[in-house]
Scaffold this active site. Sequence first.
Site, PDB file in Angstrom:
ATOM      1  N   HIS A  29       1.815   4.031   6.925  1.00 24.92           N
ATOM      2  CA  HIS A  29       1.821   4.859   5.785  1.00 24.92           C
ATOM      3  C   HIS A  29       1.907   6.328   5.545  1.00 24.92           C
ATOM      4  O   HIS A  29       1.553   7.073   6.498  1.00 24.92           O
ATOM      5  CB  HIS A  29       0.002   4.941   5.268  1.00 24.92           C
ATOM      6  N   ASP A  80       0.017   6.694  10.992  1.00 29.92           N
ATOM      7  CA  ASP A  80      -0.438   5.698  11.476  1.00 29.92           C
ATOM      8  C   ASP A  80       1.014   4.798  11.890  1.00 29.92           C
ATOM      9  O   ASP A  80       0.870   3.486  12.322  1.00 29.92           O
ATOM     10  CB  ASP A  80      -1.481   4.818  10.793  1.00 29.92           C
ATOM     11  N   SER A 139       0.829  -1.155   0.107  1.00 33.07           N
ATOM     12  CA  SER A 139       0.030  -0.033   0.013  1.00 33.07           C
ATOM     13  C   SER A 139       0.878   1.119   0.000  1.00 33.07           C
ATOM     14  O   SER A 139       0.214   2.291  -0.467  1.00 33.07           O
ATOM     15  CB  SER A 139      -0.842   0.042   1.323  1.00 33.07           C
TER      16      SER A 139
END
Length: 251
Positions: free
Chosen positions: A231, A228, A52
Amino acid sequence: MNTKLGRRDLIRASLAAAGAGAMLTASQQTVMAAESTPSVPENTTILFQGDSITDAGRDRKKQSTNNARGLGNGYPVLIAGELLSAHPESKLTIHNRGISGHKVPDLAARWQKDCLDLKPDVLSILIGVNDIWHKLNGRYDGTVADYETGYEALLQQTQAALPKTRIIICEPFVLRCGAINDKWFPEFDERRAVAKKLADNMKLDFVPFQTMFDEAVDLAPPQYWAADGVHPTLAGHALMAKKWLKVFYQA
């Protein structure tokens, strides 16, 4: 004929002159930057692979090369923009095939289509955070040894199929905030060490992202770089792009 300029005319003339000067300065800076930047071979294809962090919300329906939406909102699009603007003569082709949630086994399952078939001249891989995160969440049971053997096999497969491809290994990273707690360690550091070991043993380029972020938290708190802990924020992605380009140009 009236030779006197009114106040409004003077302001307009001053702004026009300043604008012309700014345009000239920007043009000169662009030329100077291009002259100082190492060249990139013509028709070079660059592929970004990972999870991601690399995916960065890319539009998978817009996978045409050099497409901003298809490159996502993270470090790949920042790098692509820099390279494409600095090397218009090189006719670069830049892909992003990162997929959110992926681990080393997931890369292996799609490697032929999403890597080997694209025949990249430069392959950048950032993988590892989900290999431990999913384990901590009870969704995966892969060990550090599994990470090493799987990653090594992927790299060997790539070198066998694409012997001339330059491979750049990006160091997995986390920042101590958000989702990151003591349960991540020391195993996460062991996985980082594996990525560095593989790069060293196989003589591949290595981007030290964890070291970079460890230094960055002296300038701003961890949340500034990755809210977080995993990310990156826009600032974090910009920092990654800068570090990646430094390694890219040094080789």
